[in-house]
Design a protein around this motif. Sequence first.
Motif, PDB file in Angstrom:
ATOM      1  N   ALA A   1     -31.848   1.352  14.800  1.00  0.00           N
ATOM      2  CA  ALA A   1     -32.657   0.118  15.278  1.00  0.00           C
ATOM      3  C   ALA A   1     -33.816   0.491  15.537  1.00  0.00           C
ATOM      4  O   ALA A   1     -34.916   0.248  15.077  1.00  0.00           O
ATOM      5  CB  ALA A   1     -31.607   0.007  15.952  1.00  0.00           C
TER       6      ALA A   1
ATOM      7  N   GLU B   1     -39.208  -5.955  11.133  1.00  0.00           N
ATOM      8  CA  GLU B   1     -38.722  -4.854  10.396  1.00  0.00           C
ATOM      9  C   GLU B   1     -36.993  -4.730   9.043  1.00  0.00           C
ATOM     10  O   GLU B   1     -36.581  -3.408   9.870  1.00  0.00           O
ATOM     11  CB  GLU B   1     -38.527  -3.499  11.568  1.00  0.00           C
ATOM     12  CG  GLU B   1     -39.555  -2.698  12.484  1.00  0.00           C
ATOM     13  CD  GLU B   1     -39.732  -2.058  13.559  1.00  0.00           C
ATOM     14  OE1 GLU B   1     -38.522  -1.068  13.218  1.00  0.00           O
ATOM     15  OE2 GLU B   1     -40.442  -2.016  13.717  1.00  0.00           O
TER      16      GLU B   1
ATOM     17  N   VAL C   1     -26.575  -3.562   9.942  1.00  0.00           N
ATOM     18  CA  VAL C   1     -27.767  -3.186  10.836  1.00  0.00           C
ATOM     19  C   VAL C   1     -28.904  -4.587  11.343  1.00  0.00           C
ATOM     20  O   VAL C   1     -29.117  -5.609  10.240  1.00  0.00           O
ATOM     21  CB  VAL C   1     -28.716  -1.444  10.489  1.00  0.00           C
ATOM     22  CG1 VAL C   1     -29.766  -1.795  11.075  1.00  0.00           C
ATOM     23  CG2 VAL C   1     -27.987  -0.771   9.491  1.00  0.00           C
ATOM     24  N   VAL C   2     -29.267  -4.024  12.478  1.00  0.00           N
ATOM     25  CA  VAL C   2     -30.075  -5.762  13.258  1.00  0.00           C
ATOM     26  C   VAL C   2     -31.801  -4.966  13.527  1.00  0.00           C
ATOM     27  O   VAL C   2     -31.326  -3.448  14.030  1.00  0.00           O
ATOM     28  CB  VAL C   2     -28.911  -6.057  14.594  1.00  0.00           C
ATOM     29  CG1 VAL C   2     -29.614  -6.613  14.358  1.00  0.00           C
ATOM     30  CG2 VAL C   2     -27.172  -6.325  14.680  1.00  0.00           C
ATOM     31  N   TYR C   3     -31.825  -5.174  13.064  1.00  0.00           N
ATOM     32  CA  TYR C   3     -34.183  -4.833  12.403  1.00  0.00           C
ATOM     33  C   TYR C   3     -33.794  -5.746  13.829  1.00  0.00           C
ATOM     34  O   TYR C   3     -34.040  -7.106  13.374  1.00  0.00           O
ATOM     35  CB  TYR C   3     -34.224  -4.636  11.167  1.00  0.00           C
ATOM     36  CG  TYR C   3     -33.011  -4.060  10.591  1.00  0.00           C
ATOM     37  CD1 TYR C   3     -33.172  -2.434  10.398  1.00  0.00           C
ATOM     38  CD2 TYR C   3     -33.162  -4.921   9.003  1.00  0.00           C
ATOM     39  CE1 TYR C   3     -33.051  -1.961   9.321  1.00  0.00           C
ATOM     40  CE2 TYR C   3     -31.927  -4.046   8.209  1.00  0.00           C
ATOM     41  CZ  TYR C   3     -32.181  -2.779   8.578  1.00  0.00           C
ATOM     42  OH  TYR C   3     -31.210  -2.067   6.935  1.00  0.00           O
ATOM     43  N   PRO C   4     -34.629  -5.067  14.476  1.00  0.00           N
ATOM     44  CA  PRO C   4     -35.632  -6.126  15.360  1.00  0.00           C
ATOM     45  C   PRO C   4     -37.096  -6.967  14.169  1.00  0.00           C
ATOM     46  O   PRO C   4     -37.222  -6.616  12.738  1.00  0.00           O
ATOM     47  CB  PRO C   4     -37.018  -5.263  15.303  1.00  0.00           C
ATOM     48  CG  PRO C   4     -36.426  -3.321  15.330  1.00  0.00           C
ATOM     49  CD  PRO C   4     -35.663  -3.942  14.259  1.00  0.00           C
TER      50      PRO C   4
ATOM     51  N   ARG D   1     -38.450   2.959   5.563  1.00  0.00           N
ATOM     52  CA  ARG D   1     -36.662   2.326   4.996  1.00  0.00           C
ATOM     53  C   ARG D   1     -35.783   2.109   4.356  1.00  0.00           C
ATOM     54  O   ARG D   1     -34.672   2.229   3.669  1.00  0.00           O
ATOM     55  CB  ARG D   1     -35.940   1.111   5.765  1.00  0.00           C
ATOM     56  CG  ARG D   1     -35.948   1.197   7.890  1.00  0.00           C
ATOM     57  CD  ARG D   1     -35.768  -0.354   7.962  1.00  0.00           C
ATOM     58  NE  ARG D   1     -36.121  -0.388   9.544  1.00  0.00           N
ATOM     59  CZ  ARG D   1     -34.953   0.442  10.649  1.00  0.00           C
ATOM     60  NH1 ARG D   1     -34.313   1.078   9.924  1.00  0.00           N
ATOM     61  NH2 ARG D   1     -36.036   0.967  12.171  1.00  0.00           N
ATOM     62  N   ASP D   2     -36.780   2.100   2.830  1.00  0.00           N
ATOM     63  CA  ASP D   2     -36.906   1.855   1.723  1.00  0.00           C
ATOM     64  C   ASP D   2     -38.030   2.160   0.507  1.00  0.00           C
ATOM     65  O   ASP D   2     -39.031   1.622   1.325  1.00  0.00           O
ATOM     66  CB  ASP D   2     -35.738   0.760   1.263  1.00  0.00           C
ATOM     67  CG  ASP D   2     -35.627   0.603   0.253  1.00  0.00           C
ATOM     68  OD1 ASP D   2     -35.576   1.403  -0.885  1.00  0.00           O
ATOM     69  OD2 ASP D   2     -34.276  -0.165  -0.135  1.00  0.00           O
TER      70      ASP D   2
ATOM     71  N   GLY E   1     -30.728   1.330   5.200  1.00  0.00           N
ATOM     72  CA  GLY E   1     -32.467   1.184   6.280  1.00  0.00           C
ATOM     73  C   GLY E   1     -32.192   2.844   6.466  1.00  0.00           C
ATOM     74  O   GLY E   1     -33.340   2.517   7.439  1.00  0.00           O
TER      75      GLY E   1
ATOM     76  N   PRO F   1     -35.217  -3.224   5.901  1.00  0.00           N
ATOM     77  CA  PRO F   1     -35.176  -2.075   4.793  1.00  0.00           C
ATOM     78  C   PRO F   1     -36.893  -2.257   4.080  1.00  0.00           C
ATOM     79  O   PRO F   1     -37.603  -0.919   4.023  1.00  0.00           O
ATOM     80  CB  PRO F   1     -33.607  -2.413   4.297  1.00  0.00           C
ATOM     81  CG  PRO F   1     -33.883  -3.107   4.869  1.00  0.00           C
ATOM     82  CD  PRO F   1     -33.784  -4.098   5.361  1.00  0.00           C
TER      83      PRO F   1
END
Lengths: 555, 206, 228
Positions: free
Chosen positions: A527, B15, B9-12, A103-104, A523, B17
């Motif tokens: 999801a 997780e 963004v909704v991350y689990p 993601r980064d 990101g 960025p």
Amino acid sequence: MSHDSHKQSFISHYIFSTDHKMIAKQFLLLSIIMACLGGFMAYLIRWEVAFPNVPAPFFGLVSPDKFNAIITLHGTIMIFFVGMPFLAAFPSNFFIPLMIGARDMAFPKLNLASFWLTFTGAVLLVASFFVPGGPVAGGWVGYPPLSASSEFAGVKWGAALWILSLAMAFFSSSVGGLNYLVTVISLRAPGMTYSRVPMTVWFLLGSAVTFFFSVGPLIAGAFMLLMDNMFGTGFFLPAKGGEPMLWEHLFWFFGHPEVYVLFFPALGMGLDIMATFTRKPIFGYKLILGSTVGAITLSFIVWAHHMFLSGLNPVLATPFSITTILISIPFAIIIFCMFASLRHGAIRMELPFLWMVGFLATFLVGGLTGIFLGSASADIYLHGTYFVVAHFHYTLFPSVFFGGFSGVYYWFSKMYGRELNKKLGLLHLVLTFIFFNGTFWPLFRVGIGGMIRRIADPSFYPQYQQFANWNIFCTISAIALIASQAIFLWNIVWSMTHGPKAVKNPYDSNTLEWLADSPPPHGNWGAKLPIVTGDPYEYSKPGEAKDWRSQAQNL
Amino acid sequence: MDTSHSEAVVYPPGEGPTGHYSGPSDLTTGRLGVWALIASEIVLFAGLLGSFILMRMIHPEWAEKARELNLYAGTLNSLVLLISNFFMMKASSAVADHREDDVKKFLSLTILLGFFFLLVKAYEYSGEFKHGNFPSSGGFWSFYFLMTGIHATHILGGLVALGILLNRAFHGTLESTKGRVALTGLYWSFVEVVWIFLFPLLYLLA
Amino acid sequence: MLDALPKAISSFAPTIDDMLYLIYYVTGFFFILMEGYLFYLIIRYRQKKGVAAKYEKGDTWVQIQWIIAFSVIILCIDLFLDFRGAKTWAAVKEEVPATDLTIKVQAKQFDWTFFYPGKDGKLGTEDDISSYRELHVPVNKKVHIIMTSLDVIHDFFLPEVRLKQDVMPQREINGWFDTNEAGTFHLVCDEICGVGHTRMTGVLQVDDDKTFEDWLEAKDKEQHGGVQ
Ligand code: HEA
Ligand code: HEA
Ligand code: CUA
Ligand SMILES: [Cu+2]
């Protein structure tokens, strides 16, 4: 962390963003600005060489002191503030996380710091034009004593700024490189085993690691040179018990690996582009990586080929000559594998591919002419002539520009969500190819004729009059080459805002970045992270309906 | 440049960025980072030490100069660093065992000894200056001041990091970042190792 | 391409030129081969309707054999070049033969001064004969040169002799050359050394023995009044 918030201010979005993609774009923009500056200096150099003592349009007379400063800064800018950001920092930042499914970066804040270090370095370098005494003028290699004391060159603050600016660039690339390394080790998406990592990532890492292990001693050297200049120490001044050759060793121990640092990213991107457009797996994935490790290892024990005639013990020349020429083997294997990848392909003649071919075709000239220089006995004559200048432009320009542009043309739609204009891109390629060769090919002959580099006034040398027309020809080509780049600048600026909207995966390519939206959101993935299920180069696998198969299928 | 607006963004869980999937905790990246830092320091110091050794071989007469150094102060400082590293180790194990008072005690001792090292160094420098030996007094002195100066800067950097940790320990906020104590310890022992190379090369090689 | 080379006037110049030609032919061969093959591959294997690319990864034994064979060929060529080059290098730079005359070359920003031993036959004494920017040598004689610089790094380059050597401050570097043709040739400074670098040239004057002796005599008179 702040990036989840809806309302990002201009500053946190564009200036102090920690998003790897924004940082990549900042590096790109910086390198474009610095390329314009470096290109303008190239024009001044060429003008003075072709028309000595005639004032250059848009500048004025390039007097010898200005000439020396201009070549020095041209070299420094092109290598450290165009080559490094454009070829190493920009693609590493943009594509490493995307291609390994992260993601980064592992350390986003360090990444931010890395950009601002380079930026500060660039500012310091430009500032050195305006200090009393002017900028440094000792060549980009900065050999002391000339560079170590204002007594010899009349430059004091300029030298200090130059060293500081280099130090910033070194720190920036080192922390950047660490970041890439840690990212690849710890943030690969599930299923992204090391043997599934795309070539671009491998070569960017190879480049970062090579940089990292060669630059340390030079950072130490930079401290010493700075102290010599500012505090009158005597590290490199024989009059104070110092040794100028120590600097030469430290510089070239870094300097030689550095040229591969600039070459590897171009090679890595070239391999990915090749696989996509030949619709074939890369021939000898492991072999290429093995050869590269070999080349990196060898690159650490060849540095003295820049110093054959420096007063080095002559007995050492032969071993260094042998290691230097042996480097042709790993590169020959890589080129062989590339040719084998083309063979039996179904080649789609698209722009990125053609740029990549331009890279191969021109780099080959640079690589082969390296053999002349690597042979110590031939180097007795060729060292310090325009032959060397032609050699290294035939290696650096293909890497930085043909290689770099192939990457930009390939991934532009991913970066900006819009497509570049293909006709303009083709025109850009054709003109760049013609004028690049026009600029530097004749310089091999001029160099064989004995014309030496770094002279502000060739008209002072009667023996070089025979090359006057060639030099004018090269200069005209160079001006046309620089002007041709305007097409590119126009193309990206226009396409960024007006180009047709891009699809996610325009080239039916396998690697992960093509699964993300164009441009990828903050990101990168929605999801869910991609779950990698295959190799990056599974093209035209017998028995499959499509001729490609994405590395991950769950997105 | 980029016109797209980033969406929330909704991350689990776990997780973000910078989510970490391969390691058990955020130690992995942190530890890798410190090792990478140390690797870069190694190449830097290798350059310095290598240059010095090379020059030292060309100039045997530097032995004279080496004798002018304050051997007592140098030896004392070697001891000081050694003991400080010992306390640092104690601090790390105290963190692991949740002995909060010990953490504070040992971190403080480490920091104190670090400061003491710098003090002795400053005393040494002033002695050097009194004898008319400045960085500009020729090759040996250039190297001496550069190498010990860079090393002292590293001590200073370590002290800053330790200070932050100690501050957290006193405010009871160390728990969430306690992994960093061991990492700083790693760095601290690296600085010690550098001194172990510097000391004999500068003071003893006669 | 290589016909732009200046005249070769020393005993080792042709061996260096041979090296240049040898590498020229070897790399020229690979240049034509590789560029030609690249061009051919791209034209030959461009996408055609109904023809799929071949799925091959370069991991079969046959394919690896090809690569090994190719590498061994390159290795042999490399070693051949190294071996030939080492001989030439040693003759020019490592083995200083017995010489007939010793000259001291002194570089400083931005000119050259040459010192010849005076009547006492020694360098570094009162009666040394100096020459500014003009290096005179007798033809067909082996000359020993001792190069040094007073300030920064310069580079002593005699293109026609094919001799080049950086001149280091406060250090003396030895070298040698000979000449087999009388005439006026070039000397340039091939290391950037400051603003005046571009003007730091000189002349190599190769004369027959008689002319050389006369010139030296005249210089001696001029500098030491001819008194012994
Ligand atoms: C990207 C940059 C880059 C790259 C890749 C290279 C690659 C090589 N370079 Fe170059 N070089 C520079 C950038 C680069 N160089 C720069 C910037 C300078 C000048 C610095 C300055 O002084 O300002 C320089 C200077 C330089 C010198 C010093 C010259 C001098 O000052 O006297 C030498 C000497 O050995 C040299 C040699 C080589 C060699 C042997 C290679 C090899 O890696 C090339 C290997 C590749 C091939 C050989 C082609 C592929 C192989 C085949 C097709 C097989 C067939 C080949 C054989 C049988 C031999 N280079
Ligand atoms: C990457 C490195 C690089 C690049 C690309 C170039 C590009 C060029 N160089 Fe340079 N050059 C060096 C590195 C480079 N050079 C070095 C290291 C030296 C040695 C210095 C020394 O002796 O100390 C040197 C020296 C040097 C000399 C010898 C000076 C001397 O010895 O007297 C000459 C003379 O002809 C020259 C000319 C040119 C020309 C005409 C170009 C042209 O190719 C320039 C074309 C212009 C551009 C390519 C820029 C504009 C492009 C854009 C705006 C496009 C957008 C950009 C991005 C997307 C990033 N250069
Ligand atoms: Cu002396 Cu250039
Ligand atoms: Cu090199």
